[in-house]
Design a protein around this motif. Structure first.
Motif, mmCIF file in Angstrom:
data_model
loop_
_atom_site.group_PDB
_atom_site.id
_atom_site.type_symbol
_atom_site.label_atom_id
_atom_site.label_comp_id
_atom_site.label_asym_id
_atom_site.label_seq_id
_atom_site.Cartn_x
_atom_site.Cartn_y
_atom_site.Cartn_z
ATOM 1 N N PRO A 256 0.764 -1.522 0.551
ATOM 2 C CA PRO A 256 -0.022 0.163 0.192
ATOM 3 C C PRO A 256 1.275 0.922 0.174
ATOM 4 N N ASP A 257 2.271 0.917 -0.927
ATOM 5 C CA ASP A 257 2.866 2.204 -0.821
ATOM 6 C C ASP A 257 3.258 2.904 0.741
ATOM 7 N N GLU A 258 4.051 1.700 0.816
ATOM 8 C CA GLU A 258 3.906 2.088 2.677
ATOM 9 C C GLU A 258 5.904 1.691 2.669
ATOM 10 N N LYS A 259 6.313 2.006 3.446
ATOM 11 C CA LYS A 259 7.838 1.823 3.517
ATOM 12 C C LYS A 259 8.010 0.252 4.249
ATOM 13 N N ALA A 260 9.206 -0.550 3.525
ATOM 14 C CA ALA A 260 9.483 -2.093 4.776
ATOM 15 C C ALA A 260 10.833 -2.584 4.338
ATOM 16 N N LEU A 261 11.488 -3.005 5.212
ATOM 17 C CA LEU A 261 12.655 -3.383 4.957
ATOM 18 C C LEU A 261 11.958 -5.101 3.715
ATOM 19 N N VAL A 262 13.272 -4.626 3.166
ATOM 20 C CA VAL A 262 13.436 -6.254 2.232
ATOM 21 C C VAL A 262 14.048 -6.704 2.014
ATOM 22 N N ALA A 263 13.804 -8.421 2.320
ATOM 23 C CA ALA A 263 14.692 -9.506 1.719
ATOM 24 C C ALA A 263 14.224 -10.146 1.271
ATOM 25 N N PHE A 264 15.229 -10.740 0.078
ATOM 26 C CA PHE A 264 14.875 -11.970 -1.037
ATOM 27 C C PHE A 264 16.359 -12.786 -0.830
ATOM 28 N N ASP A 265 15.680 -13.706 -1.527
ATOM 29 C CA ASP A 265 16.371 -15.129 -1.834
ATOM 30 C C ASP A 265 15.546 -15.375 -3.355
ATOM 31 N N VAL A 273 11.878 -16.048 -7.592
ATOM 32 C CA VAL A 273 12.423 -14.754 -6.501
ATOM 33 C C VAL A 273 10.960 -14.959 -5.313
ATOM 34 N N ALA A 274 12.021 -15.140 -3.477
ATOM 35 C CA ALA A 274 10.446 -15.022 -3.296
ATOM 36 C C ALA A 274 11.331 -13.659 -1.818
ATOM 37 N N LEU A 275 10.764 -12.583 -2.514
ATOM 38 C CA LEU A 275 10.785 -11.452 -1.192
ATOM 39 C C LEU A 275 9.552 -11.802 -0.004
#
Length: 867
Positions: A256-265, A273-275
């Protein structure tokens, strides 16, 4: 200097923006004591929040690993099942009916659709449709190409099913017959299977898990259904995660257009890709709590510091005020009274001021006696001289205040010495003065109008009548700096010109026998640019090609006598490469005629040499192609000439046959006469053919797969040989592609050559002269090449252009365009002309494009793979 003549206001500096009350300074002291505690608390809070964020991002990365591992296990099981099915005997024996029954059994038991496709992507088995029903064409070119290249199973991106018209992905397994791939065997699965896997993952509240394919399309997302399947990830986010895996940090994700920390493999099996997205609100909550508590503590401590500063300042301000009044008396030359206050330091300073007043009176008397002598001495030098004591200028000569742009001595006396140096250079000047005491150092000065100029300073410490003083000797370096800058600029421009032109310079000192070489000279000869190059003629001669050494030495000996050198020879670099060098030099002699110096420059002309050889070769080939094309036109003309003798011979033979079948007595004689006439006509036709055969030196058209761009570039370069008009502008427009074509390269270059030559001639007299050569792909089977000019345009009767011997040139033969059309027609293309928008003409022709398979086979034949 006579201080008694100055008003008291001159001795007490006016209150400025830097003057602060004592309470302000005490408050600043309290703040300085409190601030480290606050900083330490902030650092600890920040460290705590950082560790929490790292812990949460590591948990997110582990969750991404788990999602990838779970999806890989599921896909690996499907691939294994598909590979077992691909080994079916029915497939190996091409019994597609039997395989259809096996596949439908799998569909009934597992609920997974099975599709078998041939290498042209045509479906031959589809368990979702009844046996025998028409099957759709399922094209997944990317996955098919990956399977063909790797000869291993592959997992597709998200695509739309040909039957269900719903999003799905497939497991694509090659079916081998021997060592060749015969079919593609596919298992079709819906994204719901991956979504169930994602929803089954254990994750903290608020975390979002997304699985996307290799193009960034969403396959499954936790907490979402079919509405997000197939939607792309935000473009900036996808650009950041393309390739590799790990932790991105904070990003704006949508929705919803908000900030988040993103980790992916990233999956090594499918490339998916899994986020895992962790809302920033969860990670910043500890920081907000810590900052609120820290802010409350800081506010309380600052209020306490302000109260304490106010209390203590009241106890100190009154004694200090009385001391200031006594200091003002000292500035006016009056006696200073001793004070008795509650502050011991103020009492001590009062005693010191009283003693200073007495000493000042004695010193001023002696100073006035020597002041005039000093001024006369200081005015005699060109350097600016200023004397300062206790960080105030007390004297300056005329050269000093005129150098700094002041109108009189009184404008500089009383200022601090650093007043004449800009603020950004003051710290450096103080450091240099301490380090270079009694030695000159460089800095910058500042005039009242704000202008900056370079200066040289020398600071000397003296003691005059017991008083410590500093003498500043200042020299204006403006002229010197401008001269040095001009010299540096000249050297830089010379080095830049040498590097841009590929010119290496050398300077041989004949008296010392030592040479100096530039960096570009060293690069020219393949030597270390930091070296001095060839230090002697012997070292230079060792790099000259053995076949050229004797000739080069003879030219050098002649240059010693004539004073000028100009030669061209080859050199051998340390890496074994051979380059052509043009060497020019000029000798310098003394008044007795003795050689003292030899200056020269070297230029690498290897590329020009190679270009000349290439142009000569192309010219020879194109001349032959022109001859061959002309032969085609001559053949058309000779066909008419051959038609007459051959037609006559046929008539005579027919007449001879009629005569032989007749009953007349002289029929035999008439038949023989007509046979003789037929023989004569046949011999005539043979002579014509022999003349045609003698004109041909090459064989038939040799069609090969070539790239369009180098073919056109070489032909244009050859056509421009000799066209040295500076107003002639030629532009090549190849677009973004370099298509492969199946042609006789020499003949097509002849067409481009003739059209460009015609364009050059057509633009004569036009200003400016513009020619544009362009290529573009018009279809899968055709490539178009065009030559446009801004000449007079097409004649009224444009249809006559391509007829033999039809020309608008005063000295032309009129066969060039007809030869070009014949070549293009022989290649299955077409040649035509159009009016150019804005004036001029455009000649266009098409040639066949090479099919992708032909290009691939041609490249494989030139680059065979081992193993």
């Amino acid at each position: 200097m006579n201080r008694q003549t100055r008003p008291a206001s001159a001795e007490i500096p006016p209150r400025g923006s830097r003057d602060r009350a004592l309470s302000w300074h005490l408050a600043l002291l309290c703040l300085a004591l409190i601030l480290p505690v606050l900083i330490l608390a902030a650092v600890l809070a920040w460290s705590y929040v950082g560790s929490e964020q790292r812990r949460m991002t590591q948990e997110g990365l582990r969750a991404a690993h788990d999602v990838v591992a779970a999806s890989d296990r599921k896909l690996a099981g499907l691939i294994a099942a598909t590979e077992i099915l691909s080994l079916s005997r029915a497939l190996q024996e091409d019994d597609l009916d039997a395989f259809d029954r096996q596949a439908r059994d799998v569909f009934r038991r597992l609920g997974i659709n099975v599709v078998l496709r041939d290498l042209n992507s045509r479906q031959v088995v589809n368990t979702r449709l009844p046996h025998g029903a028409p099957l759709p064409t399922n094209v997944d070119a990317e996955t098919d190409r990956l399977v063909l290249e790797t000869r291993r199973p592959a997992v597709s991106n998200l695509l739309i099913g040909g039957v269900t018209r719903k999003p799905l992905f497939i497991v694509n397994v090659p079916v081998f017959k021997g060592n060749d791939i015969a079919y593609f065997l596919n298992l079709s699965l819906e994204p719901e299977s991956i979504r169930e896997l994602v929803m089954g993952m254990d994750r903290p509240a608020g975390w979002t898990i997304v699985v996307a394919d290799r193009r960034g399309s969403i396959i499954a997302q936790s907490g979402k259904g079919d509405e997000v399947v197939g939607t792309p990830l935000p473009r900036p986010l996808w650009d950041d995660i393309r390739g590799g895996d790990g932790i991105l940090g904070e990003r704006v994700v949508a929705p919803p257009d908000e900030k988040a920390l993103v980790a992916f493999d990233r999956s090594d099996l499918s490339g998916w890709v899994a986020l895992v997205m962790l809302p920033s609100a969860h990670t910043t909550a500890p920081l907000r709590h810590s900052l609120m508590g820290l802010s409350t503590l800081a506010a309380g401590m600052l209020v306490l510091a302000a109260v304490l500063a106010l209390v203590f300042s009241r106890r100190i301000e009154r004694p200090v005020g009385r001391l200031a009044l006594e200091a003002e008396r000292l500035g006016q030359g009056e006696a200073v009274r001793l004070l008795e206050t509650v502050v011991r330091e103020v009492n001590m300073l009062s005693a010191t001021l009283s003693e200073a007043a007495a000493k000042r009176h004695r010193a001023e008397t002696a100073l006035r006696e020597s002041e005039e002598r000093y001024r006369a001495l200081a005015s005699a030098t060109r350097e600016g001289v200023a004397i300062h004591s206790r960080w105030r200028v007390i004297e300056a000569n005329t050269a000093f205040w005129t150098m700094f742009g002041y109108a009189s001595r009184d404008d500089v006396v009383g200022h601090r010495p650093l007043h004449f140096i800009p603020s950004f250079a003051r710290q450096a000047a103080i450091a240099d003065a301490r380090k270079e005491m009694d030695e000159p150092f460089q800095s910058v000065g500042q005039r009242p109008d704000g202008s900056i100029f370079p200066i040289e300073l020398c600071t000397r410490f003296i003691v005059y009548q017991g008083q410590p003083m500093w003498v500043e000797v200042v020299r204006d370096l403006t002229v010197q700096k401008a001269t040095e800058a001009a010299l540096r600029d000249g050297e830089a421009r010379l080095q830049l010109a040498q590097a841009a032109g590929g010119v290496g310079t050398w300077d041989w000192d004949a008296l010392r026998g030592v040479a100096t070489c530039s960096e570009s000279y060293c690069r020219l000869y393949g030597l270390d640019p930091q070296s001095q190059g060839h230090q002697s003629p012997e070292a230079w001669l060792a790099q000259v090609h053995p076949d050229d050494r004797e000739r080069v030495m003879e030219l050098r000996q002649a240059a010693m006598a004539s004073g000028r050198l100009e030669s061209e020879y080859r050199i051998v670099r340390p890496d074994g490469s051979v380059r052509w060098i043009v060497d020019r030099g000029l000798a310098m002699y003394d008044s007795t005629g003795r050689l003292i110096r030899f200056l020269g420059a070297n230029v690498d002309v290897t590329e020009a040499r190679l270009a000349e050889e290439r142009l000569r070769e192309l010219q020879s080939q194109l001349l032959h192609a022109s001859r061959l094309s002309a032969m085609g036109e001559m053949t058309a003309a000779l066909a008419h000439e051959l038609n007459q003798p051959l037609g006559a011979a046929a008539n005579f033979l027919n007449a001879a046959r009629i005569a032989l079948t007749g009953d007349e007595p002289d029929s035999r004689e008439r038949a023989l006469a007509r046979l003789d006439r037929a023989t004569q006509q046949t011999l005539r036709a043979g002579a014509i053919l022999r003349r045609l055969r003698s004109f041909v030196a090459h064989g038939d058209i040799d069609r090969r797969i070539v790239r369009t761009r180098p073919l056109v570039e070489d032909a244009v370069a050859l056509a421009l040989v000799g066209a040295r008009d500076p107003e002639l502008r030629t532009r090549l427009d190849f677009g973004s592609e370099d298509p492969a074509i199946l042609v006789d390269a020499i003949q097509i270059q002849q067409v481009v050559f003739n059209l460009v030559k015609n364009a050059i001639e057509a633009t004569e007299g036009h200003h400016p002269r513009e020619i544009t050569v362009a290529t573009r792909v018009t279809s899968d089977d055709e490539v178009e090449i065009s030559v446009a000019d801004n000449g007079p345009g097409l004649p009224d009767d444009g249809g006559m252009l391509f007829r033999p011997f039809a020309t608008t040139k005063a000295e032309g033969l009129g066969i060039g365009l007809s030869i070009c059309r014949a070549i293009v027609d022989a290649h299955g293309g077409r040649l035509w002309a159009e009016e150019r928008p804005g004036g001029g003409a455009v000649f266009l022709f098409t040639v066949p494009a090479a099919r992708k398979k032909e290009v691939t086979d041609d490249e494989r034949s030139h680059h065979p793979r081992g193993g």
